[in-house]
Design an enzyme around this catalytic site. Structure first.
Site, mmCIF file in Angstrom:
data_model
loop_
_atom_site.group_PDB
_atom_site.id
_atom_site.type_symbol
_atom_site.label_atom_id
_atom_site.label_comp_id
_atom_site.label_asym_id
_atom_site.label_seq_id
_atom_site.Cartn_x
_atom_site.Cartn_y
_atom_site.Cartn_z
ATOM 1 N N ASP A 386 -68.828 29.526 -21.712
ATOM 2 C CA ASP A 386 -69.090 29.588 -23.188
ATOM 3 C C ASP A 386 -68.292 28.247 -23.667
ATOM 4 O O ASP A 386 -67.323 28.208 -23.030
ATOM 5 C CB ASP A 386 -68.913 30.779 -24.034
ATOM 6 C CG ASP A 386 -69.187 30.580 -25.397
ATOM 7 O OD1 ASP A 386 -70.031 29.993 -25.723
ATOM 8 O OD2 ASP A 386 -68.260 31.116 -25.990
ATOM 9 N N GLY A 649 -74.046 28.374 -27.872
ATOM 10 C CA GLY A 649 -75.003 28.433 -29.056
ATOM 11 C C GLY A 649 -75.059 27.330 -29.973
ATOM 12 O O GLY A 649 -75.521 27.257 -30.903
ATOM 13 N N LYS A 740 -78.367 33.162 -21.577
ATOM 14 C CA LYS A 740 -77.041 32.843 -20.728
ATOM 15 C C LYS A 740 -77.209 33.447 -19.338
ATOM 16 O O LYS A 740 -77.191 33.079 -18.424
ATOM 17 C CB LYS A 740 -75.877 33.241 -21.669
ATOM 18 C CG LYS A 740 -75.686 32.386 -22.838
ATOM 19 C CD LYS A 740 -74.346 32.723 -23.279
ATOM 20 C CE LYS A 740 -74.188 31.989 -24.621
ATOM 21 N NZ LYS A 740 -72.631 32.162 -25.172
ATOM 22 N N ASP A 761 -65.420 34.298 -24.113
ATOM 23 C CA ASP A 761 -64.568 35.314 -24.851
ATOM 24 C C ASP A 761 -65.134 35.887 -25.772
ATOM 25 O O ASP A 761 -64.340 36.804 -26.267
ATOM 26 C CB ASP A 761 -63.228 34.252 -25.494
ATOM 27 C CG ASP A 761 -64.128 33.481 -26.612
ATOM 28 O OD1 ASP A 761 -64.952 33.465 -26.610
ATOM 29 O OD2 ASP A 761 -63.185 33.230 -27.498
ATOM 30 N N ASN A 764 -70.982 37.890 -27.171
ATOM 31 C CA ASN A 764 -72.146 37.432 -26.678
ATOM 32 C C ASN A 764 -72.127 36.784 -25.342
ATOM 33 O O ASN A 764 -73.123 36.270 -24.760
ATOM 34 C CB ASN A 764 -72.384 36.120 -27.590
ATOM 35 C CG ASN A 764 -71.627 35.269 -27.600
ATOM 36 O OD1 ASN A 764 -70.247 35.360 -27.492
ATOM 37 N ND2 ASN A 764 -71.801 33.861 -28.048
#
Length: 1070
Positions: A386, A649, A740, A761, A764
């Site tokens: 992420d 995102g 993801k 982290d 999501n």
């Protein structure tokens, strides 16, 4: 569920709800032994040895049942003790949680009792700093506005303060007596694990009036495990208890991940099982061939009984086959499994003890949630990460805002100097006119009002910082660091948010006048809408709807305003890597607001499909907006230095900037082009020698993942995978959490079956962390849910480099040597036993004594390989960090491939041939003792066993590159222990033994000079091929690791060329 919340005894009808006990343990006192044994014997190796042990008990076998039973019992006992201890700790934690004291109201008084005795419908009082004992509906608090602050770090890891709201009709109940007189009924949904979703309603009965119906949502539900902060006390009613609480429902047993090494071990085990069966079958057949001669079958000194002669031939052959299986079964190393488990468990401490991976800012070090995947860190081929909070620090700083094309920067800096008079608003563009000033102040008011930030007039607030430029002692509390950054940034531009009191928001304007706005409604933010709104009423009676959100969520809903200028600035900021938000508003009449309020209320009190109805209501309300401007917040990038897949995102411009910040060249391939054409061009270009990167958004990914339809060419999955395999970096933006996980699974299940690692982290990121072979959570500002669900947790993304390149490398080379060495030393051990049968008439006569058979794997050869697998460093850790190309040497399970496995196996066969025939030729027709006596069969076996123990131990010494006092102690100590044990075992007549066949055997062997010479020569000859192979290969075909041991080569990093792929790409300027 229909819960009656009436505390009057005559009206309360008790229903069947669980008590408030939490059970996270796996075993009970009564079922531990059968359940644990069942689980352990599900492992093929343990079950196999159990069968062998039972065969030894049932039929007449050449070896004692102790030889199989003792190692099996040792392995089962050690594993059971480990699992039992872990479960005892879980029982202990459960009891501490279930017995903690709770205050609840009974007959108007506070009563104290244990948490496990709570029932649904009990009203509980929780004080500041305490943890909620079950899921509670928030009734009232010590605050006048009926709010409380809560941290949910133990649930979703969010360390920031969240604000919860009491039910409007019950927030005035402040005392125990008032609460006792409350008459209400709660209806809510069945228990479900979603922490952020709750649907219910409360009917509050007042004196002889119709009950007031209020909706209940997640903002009214206080979850078990969360803690009350900065609020003196609250009252709440128990709604979900025990194993029905959301915390308990989120106890998910993660799917068992198995490393590639464990899979290789199981394959090798099957190969050795086939070898074992082949040996037993060959010996059984040869036995009956040998006994086809009547003299050999029934010599004069060993006549058969009548019953033996009449015994079924097939049954005799089968019994002999089982006996040979028992004799050779030590080729399957049962102790290897317990050694591997100990190595993984103890080895994981080296990761947690690493001082380089300790973060002084947070006081956190790395965590190991499972040690089963240590070596998998050395096999990673794809890293999925992420961006927000992972590659970035999640440390927000307000940079600028754009109002109708005019840019405002707090404390603008020109040529390194702060401009004079820049304490308030600094402008880069020309000053706005009179109408622009009105819009400017409306923009600032919108940012001061459109948020969920709370203010605490106290310097000491957990984890929060005081606004540096504020003359007032304002500390902002919010679940989103973006909102705090915006409110603090606007404060530096002249407008200060003061507080929310009595449902009125107060702000301080530039003239130091306090403005009050009544908060009418809040349209909460969600990840689908990507925006939030508030409806407020000014002192003059004007009603405003202020909305802020992502540009893609705001621009389609805007009907007027300087859209092009703002859009241009937003895209420019996004390209520079800033997080952007757009702000819009609209003015409502009282009639329009009444319609909005009715629409929202009907959606909020709905029990069925509430979320869908709310989304439809929000969609109707947030239309025909007027664009005010946009903001830019910076989230600083962490330095990593590793090529990764980034699943984020964030918008595509920000994704593109990520490569720029990593100093990677960028080239835009397409804009609004057909996907098939893009794939065609990309495949052609991917044949070049350059490194490529790929950027793709969630919408394009949805098309790629769409299943093939008849006659449709819409399935590009294989093409996409082909391009990805040719890319050194891939960046996916605008990704939903489920996407993801889907892309991780797509790569994981591709035909090469690469090892994947996911790191994130936030909550999501949990789906991709659980999906990947190895999941790593970052203990960051977004909380600990990712760290909780991961296999490993690290404080910062930069620590991933050492974790993979150093720790992963060491873990893999250590355990691969352990596995190969175990199979090698057992081939050396058992193959002489197989050869011996050719010289004893296939009579199943053991070559070694029972004590040697039992202790070979348990005592004589176990500690050296365990210490090697914990300590070995074939190159230094600094060298591994400086030269990542060494990681390729061990990629794709290089040290456990068939070629390496066969080399170790044939080396074991060669050594076994040397042991056996060397000793045979030395003792055949030769007198090796002073008194002219010849050695017997037990002396022969002891001689072979002595050479065996010394050879396999010295072989490990030759493989050791990193010597410590511990290695010296266990290697030479094991050899000394073998000698001392043999002297004692053969030097004393043991009364508990029914035989004394080993008496004086070892001492007699050592009294012979030729035996000493033979032992030394056989050890040298056995080790010689391996030494020659090492020397020749190192000189003629050195690996990268061997070259690096002598000369370090600098790693050249090539620039990557990035291709950009998007289904809906907007016009960009780079």
């Amino acid at each position: 569920i229909d819960i009656s919340l009436n505390l009057c005894a005559e009206a309360y009808i008790p229903q069947k709800y669980p008590d408030n006990r939490i059970v996270s343990s796996k075993y009970t006192f009564w079922n531990f032994i059968p359940k644990n044994l069942f689980e352990q014997f599900r492992r093929i190796a343990n079950f196999y040895f159990l069968i062998i042990f039972l065969v030894q008990l049932i039929i007449d076998t050449p070896t004692s049942p102790v030889t199989s039973g003792l190692p099996l019992f040792f392995v089962i006992a050690v594993t059971a003790i480990k699992q039992g201890y872990e479960d005892w700790l879980r029982h202990k934690a459960d009891n501490a949680m279930n017995q903690c004291p709770v205050h609840f109201i009974q007959h108007g008084k506070l009563v104290r009792k244990q948490s496990r005795n709570l029932r649904v419908g009990d009203v509980v009082m929780v004080n500041d700093g305490e943890t909620f004992p079950c899921d509670l509906i928030f009734l009232s608090s010590s605050r006048e506005d009926g709010t409380c602050y809560v941290t949910t770090a133990s649930l979703d890891g969010e360390s920031s303060h969240k604000t919860y709201y009491a039910v409007q009709e019950t927030k005035g109940f402040q005392t125990e007596e008032e609460i006792d007189n409350l008459h209400a009924t709660v209806e809510c949904e069945q228990p479900q694990p979603d922490l952020y979703k709750f649907v219910g309603r409360i009917h509050v009965y007042q004196e002889r009036n119709e009950p007031v119906v209020r909706s209940l949502g997640s903002e009214n539900l206080l979850l078990r495990g969360a803690s009350l902060k900065n609020t003196e006390k609250i009252f709440g009613v128990a709604i979900y208890t025990g194993m029905e609480t959301k915390m308990a429902l989120n106890y998910q047993s993660k799917s068992q991940k198995r490393s590639v090494v464990e899979k290789s071990m199981n394959v090798f085990l099957v190969v050795y099982l086939c070898i074992l069966i082949s040996k037993a079958l060959i010996n059984t057949i040869l036995k009956y061939v040998w006994q086809s001669d009547p003299f050999r079958d029934e010599p004069w000194f060993n006549q058969k009984t009548e019953s033996e002669r009449q015994r079924n031939l097939f049954l005799k052959a089968f019994t002999d086959f089982l006996a040979f299986m028992v004799l050779f079964n030590y080729i399957i190393p049962v102790s290897m499994y317990v050694t591997v488990e100990m190595q993984k468990f103890l080895g994981s401490y080296f990761l947690t003890w690493d001082e380089d991976m300790f973060d002084e800012e947070t006081g956190e070090g790395p965590l190991v949630n499972t040690s089963d995947l240590n070596e998998e860190l050395g096999q990673v081929e794809y890293i999925f990460t992420d961006k927000t909070g992972t590659l970035t620090e999640n440390n927000m700083e307000f940079i600028e805002c754009c109002i109708e094309g005019n840019v405002y920067v707090p404390h603008v800096i020109c040529n390194g100097q702060i401009l004079p008079n820049s304490g308030g608003i600094d402008m880069i563009d020309s000053s706005p006119g009179v109408s622009g000033k009105e819009r400017e102040e409306l923009f600032f008011r919108a940012l001061c009002l459109c948020h969920t930030v709370q203010v605490k007039d106290d310097v000491l607030v957990d984890g929060q910082k005081k606004s540096p430029d504020s003359s007032r002692s304002c500390i902002y509390i919010s679940s989103s660091p973006d909102e705090v950054a915006l409110v603090e940034g606007i404060q530096r531009l002249g407008f200060t948010y003061l507080r929310l009191k009595d449902n009125h928001m107060e702000i301080l304007n530039r003239d130091n006048d306090i403005e009050r706005y009544e908060l009418l409604d809040t349209l909460s933010f969600d990840s689908v809408r990507r925006r939030m709104s508030v409806i407020v009423k000014s002192a003059s009676g004007d009603i405003y709807l202020f909305c802020k959100g992502a540009d893609s969520a705001i621009f389609p809903r805007v009907s007027e305003g300087k859209i092009d200028q703002v859009r241009s600035r937003v895209e420019r900021n996004a390209v520079e890597g800033l997080r952007t938000l757009c702000v819009a508003y609209k003015k409502c009449t009282q009639e329009e607001y009444d319609e909005i309020h009715e629409l929202l209320h009907s959606a909020k009190v709905a029990l069925q499909e509430r979320e869908k109805k709310l989304a439809e209501a929000y969609d109707q309300i947030e239309t025909n907006l007027i664009l005010l401007g946009a903001t830019a917040v910076e989230d600083r990038l962490q330095k990593a230095g590793i090529k990764v897949w980034v699943l984020t995102g964030d918008k595509m411009e920000t994704a593109t900037t990520l490569f720029k910040l990593l100093k990677t060249s960028l080239r835009v391939l397409s804009k609004d082009e057909d996907l098939a054409f893009i794939f065609y061009v990309s495949c052609r270009l991917s044949n070049d020698l350059q490194d490529f990167g790929l950027i793709i958004d969630g919408a394009a990914l949805s098309l790629i993942m769409k299943p093939r339809q008849t006659g449709s060419s819409g399935n590009y999955r294989e093409l996409f995978l082909e391009i990805c395999r040719n890319c050194s970096a891939v960046l996916c933006c605008r990704m939903a959490p489920l996407q993801k996980a889907q892309i991780v699974k797509l790569i994981k299940l591709s035909k090469e079956h690469p090892i994947t690692l996911a790191i994130g982290d936030g909550a999501n990121d949990v789906s991709m962390i659980l999906e990947a072979h190895v999941g790593i959570g970052i203990i960051g500002k977004e909380g600990r849910q990712a760290a909780r669900n991961s296999d490993y947790a690290i404080p910062k993304f930069k620590h991933l480099k050492k974790m993979i390149l150093v720790h992963g490398h060491f873990y893999y080379i250590r355990i691969s040597e352990l596995v190969q060495y175990f199979f090698y030393k057992n081939v050396c051990f058992i193959f002489p036993q197989f050869l011996y049968q050719f010289f004893c008439g296939f009579s199943q006569q053991p070559l070694y004594d029972t004590a040697y058979l039992t202790l070979y794997n348990i005592s004589f050869t176990s500690l050296p390989i365990l210490m090697y697998s914990l300590m070995e460093q074939h190159v230094t850790s600094d060298m591994l960090k400086r030269d990542p190309s060494l990681y390729r040497d061990i990629a794709k399970n290089a040290l456990l491939r068939w070629r390496v496995f066969l080399y170790w196996t044939f080396l074991g066969v060669f050594d076994a041939l040397v042991f056996f025939f060397g000793a045979y030729l030395m003792l055949e027709n030769t007198t090796v003792t002073i008194n002219g006596q010849v050695f017997g069969n037990w002396t022969f076996g002891t001689l072979v066993f002595t050479v065996l123990v010394f050879t396999v131990t010295l072989k490990l010494a030759l493989d050791t590159h990193y010597w410590t006092w511990i290695n010296h102690f266990v290697i030479w100590g094991s050899l000394i222990f073998y000698i001392i044990f043999s002297l004692l075992w053969g030097g004393i007549i043991w009364p508990f033994l029914s035989y004394q066949r080993m008496y004086f055997v070892f001492i007699q062997m050592l009294s012979s000079g030729p035996a000493w010479l033979g032992i030394i020569l056989l050890i040298i000859v056995s080790l010689l091929p391996d030494i020659l192979k090492k020397v020749l290969c190192r000189q003629l075909w050195p690996t990268a690791t061997e070259r690096t041991q002598t000369k370090h080569q600098c790693l050249s990093v090539e620039q990557s060329t990035i291709f950009m792929l998007s289904q809906t790409s907007s016009s960009l300027s780079f």
